[in-house]
Motif scaffolding. Structure first.
Motif, PDB file in Angstrom:
ATOM      1  N   LYS A 170       0.823  -1.212   0.000  1.00  0.00           N
ATOM      2  CA  LYS A 170       0.000   0.000   0.000  1.00  0.00           C
ATOM      3  C   LYS A 170       0.859   1.266   0.000  1.00  0.00           C
ATOM      4  O   LYS A 170       0.495   2.272  -0.626  1.00  0.00           O
ATOM      5  CB  LYS A 170      -0.938  -0.006   1.215  1.00  0.00           C
ATOM      6  N   ILE A 171       1.996   1.220   0.686  1.00  0.00           N
ATOM      7  CA  ILE A 171       2.921   2.355   0.649  1.00  0.00           C
ATOM      8  C   ILE A 171       3.443   2.547  -0.774  1.00  0.00           C
ATOM      9  O   ILE A 171       3.539   3.685  -1.277  1.00  0.00           O
ATOM     10  CB  ILE A 171       4.081   2.153   1.641  1.00  0.00           C
ATOM     11  N   GLY A 186      10.422 -15.094   1.851  1.00  0.00           N
ATOM     12  CA  GLY A 186       8.965 -15.179   1.861  1.00  0.00           C
ATOM     13  C   GLY A 186       8.261 -14.394   2.936  1.00  0.00           C
ATOM     14  O   GLY A 186       7.027 -14.461   3.034  1.00  0.00           O
ATOM     15  N   HIS A 187       8.990 -13.622   3.742  1.00  0.00           N
ATOM     16  CA  HIS A 187       8.356 -12.934   4.872  1.00  0.00           C
ATOM     17  C   HIS A 187       7.225 -12.002   4.437  1.00  0.00           C
ATOM     18  O   HIS A 187       6.244 -11.843   5.148  1.00  0.00           O
ATOM     19  CB  HIS A 187       9.395 -12.122   5.647  1.00  0.00           C
ATOM     20  N   ALA A 188       7.386 -11.358   3.282  1.00  0.00           N
ATOM     21  CA  ALA A 188       6.389 -10.364   2.833  1.00  0.00           C
ATOM     22  C   ALA A 188       5.354 -10.979   1.890  1.00  0.00           C
ATOM     23  O   ALA A 188       4.700 -10.262   1.140  1.00  0.00           O
ATOM     24  CB  ALA A 188       7.097  -9.198   2.146  1.00  0.00           C
ATOM     25  N   LEU A 189       5.170 -12.295   1.948  1.00  0.00           N
ATOM     26  CA  LEU A 189       4.257 -12.991   1.033  1.00  0.00           C
ATOM     27  C   LEU A 189       2.869 -12.353   0.917  1.00  0.00           C
ATOM     28  O   LEU A 189       2.298 -12.326  -0.183  1.00  0.00           O
ATOM     29  CB  LEU A 189       4.128 -14.462   1.466  1.00  0.00           C
ATOM     30  N   PRO A 190       2.258 -11.822   1.996  1.00  0.00           N
ATOM     31  CA  PRO A 190       0.943 -11.196   1.837  1.00  0.00           C
ATOM     32  C   PRO A 190       0.897 -10.125   0.752  1.00  0.00           C
ATOM     33  O   PRO A 190      -0.175  -9.866   0.194  1.00  0.00           O
ATOM     34  CB  PRO A 190       0.658 -10.604   3.223  1.00  0.00           C
ATOM     35  N   TYR A 194      -2.238  -9.603  -1.932  1.00  0.00           N
ATOM     36  CA  TYR A 194      -2.892  -8.304  -2.040  1.00  0.00           C
ATOM     37  C   TYR A 194      -2.775  -7.755  -3.463  1.00  0.00           C
ATOM     38  O   TYR A 194      -3.770  -7.294  -4.056  1.00  0.00           O
ATOM     39  CB  TYR A 194      -2.273  -7.325  -1.039  1.00  0.00           C
ATOM     40  N   LEU A 195      -1.578  -7.809  -4.026  1.00  0.00           N
ATOM     41  CA  LEU A 195      -1.358  -7.262  -5.364  1.00  0.00           C
ATOM     42  C   LEU A 195      -2.134  -8.031  -6.419  1.00  0.00           C
ATOM     43  O   LEU A 195      -2.656  -7.436  -7.373  1.00  0.00           O
ATOM     44  CB  LEU A 195       0.145  -7.288  -5.690  1.00  0.00           C
ATOM     45  N   ARG A 196      -2.230  -9.334  -6.243  1.00  0.00           N
ATOM     46  CA  ARG A 196      -3.023 -10.137  -7.185  1.00  0.00           C
ATOM     47  C   ARG A 196      -4.472  -9.671  -7.194  1.00  0.00           C
ATOM     48  O   ARG A 196      -5.099  -9.554  -8.251  1.00  0.00           O
ATOM     49  CB  ARG A 196      -2.939 -11.618  -6.792  1.00  0.00           C
ATOM     50  N   ASP A 197      -5.002  -9.374  -6.007  1.00  0.00           N
ATOM     51  CA  ASP A 197      -6.384  -8.907  -5.914  1.00  0.00           C
ATOM     52  C   ASP A 197      -6.556  -7.501  -6.477  1.00  0.00           C
ATOM     53  O   ASP A 197      -7.675  -7.102  -6.828  1.00  0.00           O
ATOM     54  CB  ASP A 197      -6.856  -8.934  -4.456  1.00  0.00           C
ATOM     55  N   GLN A 198      -5.454  -6.748  -6.553  1.00  0.00           N
ATOM     56  CA  GLN A 198      -5.522  -5.406  -7.149  1.00  0.00           C
ATOM     57  C   GLN A 198      -5.374  -5.456  -8.665  1.00  0.00           C
ATOM     58  O   GLN A 198      -5.369  -4.406  -9.317  1.00  0.00           O
ATOM     59  CB  GLN A 198      -4.428  -4.508  -6.560  1.00  0.00           C
ATOM     60  N   GLY A 199      -5.247  -6.663  -9.206  1.00  0.00           N
ATOM     61  CA  GLY A 199      -5.174  -6.814 -10.656  1.00  0.00           C
ATOM     62  C   GLY A 199      -3.778  -6.834 -11.232  1.00  0.00           C
ATOM     63  O   GLY A 199      -3.612  -6.815 -12.452  1.00  0.00           O
ATOM     64  N   LEU A 200      -2.758  -6.873 -10.368  1.00  0.00           N
ATOM     65  CA  LEU A 200      -1.402  -6.946 -10.908  1.00  0.00           C
ATOM     66  C   LEU A 200      -1.158  -8.295 -11.560  1.00  0.00           C
ATOM     67  O   LEU A 200      -1.666  -9.325 -11.114  1.00  0.00           O
ATOM     68  CB  LEU A 200      -0.365  -6.703  -9.808  1.00  0.00           C
ATOM     69  N   GLN A 204       4.659  -9.251 -12.924  1.00  0.00           N
ATOM     70  CA  GLN A 204       5.192  -8.143 -12.137  1.00  0.00           C
ATOM     71  C   GLN A 204       5.721  -8.581 -10.770  1.00  0.00           C
ATOM     72  O   GLN A 204       6.148  -7.742  -9.979  1.00  0.00           O
ATOM     73  CB  GLN A 204       4.112  -7.069 -11.942  1.00  0.00           C
ATOM     74  N   MET A 205       5.700  -9.895 -10.511  1.00  0.00           N
ATOM     75  CA  MET A 205       6.086 -10.375  -9.188  1.00  0.00           C
ATOM     76  C   MET A 205       7.217 -11.387  -9.307  1.00  0.00           C
ATOM     77  O   MET A 205       7.102 -12.364 -10.045  1.00  0.00           O
ATOM     78  CB  MET A 205       4.869 -10.977  -8.476  1.00  0.00           C
ATOM     79  N   VAL A 206       8.316 -11.136  -8.567  1.00  0.00           N
ATOM     80  CA  VAL A 206       9.479 -12.031  -8.566  1.00  0.00           C
ATOM     81  C   VAL A 206       9.901 -12.287  -7.125  1.00  0.00           C
ATOM     82  O   VAL A 206       9.574 -11.526  -6.214  1.00  0.00           O
ATOM     83  CB  VAL A 206      10.650 -11.459  -9.388  1.00  0.00           C
TER      84      VAL A 206
END
Length: 547
Positions: A170-171, A186-190, A194-200, A204-206
């Motif tokens: 969100k930041i 994997g600590h920031a996995l959420p 979240y980004l998937r639900d925002q349509g990303l 865009q994810m590695v």
């Protein structure tokens, strides 16, 4: 006045080849001794990455956590054994970005998350946004989420992942969004959920996986995580079933591999180990090797570098003696022992963990006593490192070394293993000892910065070493053994070889053939950079992960 850092901003125009906007999420960043937002290797790696991103004018920002008490401050009890201290940290040099978001945790309403930024000019790094929940308006429990790195409470650890992941995403959105979102472990996995639900898009994810160790590949009950808000929304039982494995467990690494376009392991050997570990899980990203590296501009002593560049062995040795004296002042201060700068000095320094075998030298006490009492080839040995504060086995190893070395004049165990002590140990040592069980050390970057400073690696053939080693020419390597053998048998075989190499190769070369020793030192410095410089790594991320 509105901060420049309330929008995506760098004080430089990004280089054309690095123009894609990348947000790099890491639970740890080791960027300076005075900013205690790290525990060890993961943070050292992230810090070097951010420094190289700055040097190369990459369009990267870091997303981390502002730990109120850091990891812990390592002190001593009255008998010199390990003491864990939690001391509040305050950083007046961090700028309030003005950005604040809200994240739902455990169904108890919203938790405020505020971002403070480490400006690039402060530490010569890409901008790093540090998140805190110690914010006015949060209740007491919410304010403590960002108290301690790797908190021992399971619920707090889950909440920390949500803050870093969803709060961090969100930041980044508030900054204008990124083209690529990169999770360092994997600590920031959420964030990915979240980004998937925002349509990303998946493209865009590695993801970077850092360890084959079970503790580093977190696994928790899917229903527990779902109730906590880990997925950014409440999943139905059917949706949850798709995300979990093994009867309802969510493995952070498996999920990150499924949500990513591409993933990397942190050495060539680790890539093979990782590919084998996760091969039975469907729809996972390709795992490529991008070997970890360190920023030589930050870690390498300038005097040693100049002497190496001029191939001036005399000047190099004089500078090394000077640096050894600086390290030995710390030894004297902490232990009351006066070390000799003309004596071969071996250092074992890194996180204390069972598989790293800090006490392998003590495997055969008779042989060890012969080694440390050899008048022809005298030796000094230093151990340093932080065990995880609730890893009682590792703490017991640390304390055993303390008790064993306490009354021996050429053995020392140091506390306070953070950036500055790490630098002193690498510039002030002759031999950098690395003893993990084969296949267990994914990379092991401490040996890289040791080599940059003329400390010769003596190591098992694990992590980054197979890509670097020219045995007897730029380092010394223990012979490979069967890593499927029982651990006690591996330890016995490796200890036999370790004593043999030390007594028959390392010490005789250091004392009887100083010309050859200097050749090994210079060859190691030549081979470690630029191949194991984080500039190479940062470029490789853009070319192979972000493209």
């Amino acid at each position: 006045m509105k901060s420049n850092y309330s929008k995506w901003y760098h004080p430089y125009k990004p280089a054309k080849e690095f123009n894609k906007r990348a947000a790099y999420f890491s639970m740890e960043f080791a960027i300076h001794q005075g900013l205690k937002t790290y525990s060890g290797g993961l943070g050292f790696l992230a810090g070097s990455h951010m420094r190289s991103a700055f040097d190369m004018k990459q369009n990267v920002i870091g997303i981390g956590m502002l730990w109120k008490y850091g990891y812990y401050d390592q002190g001593r009890n009255h008998d010199q054994t390990l003491q864990v201290n939690s001391i509040e940290k305050n950083y007046s040099f961090l700028e309030d970005s003005g950005l604040e978001v809200e994240v739902r945790i455990n169904g108890n309403g919203s938790v405020k998350v505020r971002a403070y930024v480490l400006k690039p000019e402060t530490a010569q790094s890409a901008p790093i946004y540090f998140l805190t929940t110690d914010v006015e308006g949060n209740d007491y429990l919410s304010r403590t989420i960002t108290d301690r790195l790797y908190d021992g409470n399971d619920d707090t650890r889950i909440a920390q992942s949500i803050i870093l992941g969803i709060g961090g995403a969100k930041i980044v959105e508030a900054l204008g969004g990124a083209d690529v979102y990169h999770l360092n472990e994997g600590h920031a996995l959420p964030a990915f959920y979240y980004l998937r639900d925002q349509g990303l898009k998946k493209s865009q994810m590695v993801f970077t996986t850092h360890t084959p160790e079970k503790a580093g590949n977190e696994e928790r009950g899917g229903h527990q995580l779902n109730d906590f808000g880990f997925f950014g929304k409440k999943l139905s039982n059917q949706e949850l079933k798709k995300e979990t494995i093994d009867g309802g467990l969510l493995n952070y690494t498996v999920s990150a591999l499924r949500l990513s376009k591409k993933a990397n392991a942190v050495s060539k050997l680790h890539a093979k180990v990782s590919q084998d570990m996760w091969k039975d899980f469907k729809d996972t990203a390709e795992i490529i090797p991008i070997t970890n590296a360190q920023n030589d501009g930050f870690w390498q002593d300038v005097g040693l570098r100049k002497a190496w560049q001029k191939k001036n062995g005399k000047t190099f040795k004089e500078k090394k003696v000077e640096l050894k004296k600086e390290l030995f002042d710390i030894v004297l201060d902490q232990t009351g022992k006066l070390f000799n700068p003309n004596v071969a000095t071996i250092v074992w320094a890194r996180r204390f963990a069972a598989y790293k075998r800090a006490d392998l030298l003590l495997h055969d006490l008779e042989q060890f006593r012969q080694l440390v009492s050899n008048n022809k080839f005298p030796v000094q040995i230093i151990w340093a490192g932080k065990p995880y504060p609730t890893d009682h086995g590792a703490i017991e190893t640390f304390n055993r070394l303390v008790h064993f070395s306490k009354h021996t004049s050429n053995l020392a165990v140091l506390t306070g293993y953070e950036i500055e002590l790490s630098k002193k140990l690498k510039t002030g040592s002759d031999v950098w000892l690395n003893t993990p069980r084969i296949t267990r050390e994914a990379s092991g970057t401490s040996g890289m910065t040791a080599a940059m400073n003329g400390s010769v690696n003596l190591s098992t053939n694990d992590g980054w070493i197979p890509e670097f080693a020219k045995n007897g020419k730029n380092c010394f390597v223990l012979p490979n053994i069967d890593h499927t053998l029982p651990e006690w048998e591996q330890d016995n075989l490796d200890a036999i070889q370790l004593y043999k190499i030390l007594t028959q190769k390392v010490m005789p070369t250091f004392y009887d053939n100083p010309v050859k020793w200097q050749q090994i030192v210079f060859k190691a410095m030549e081979d470690v950079s630029p191949e194991f410089s984080s500039h190479r790594m940062a470029r490789q991320y853009y070319e192979e992960m972000y493209s």
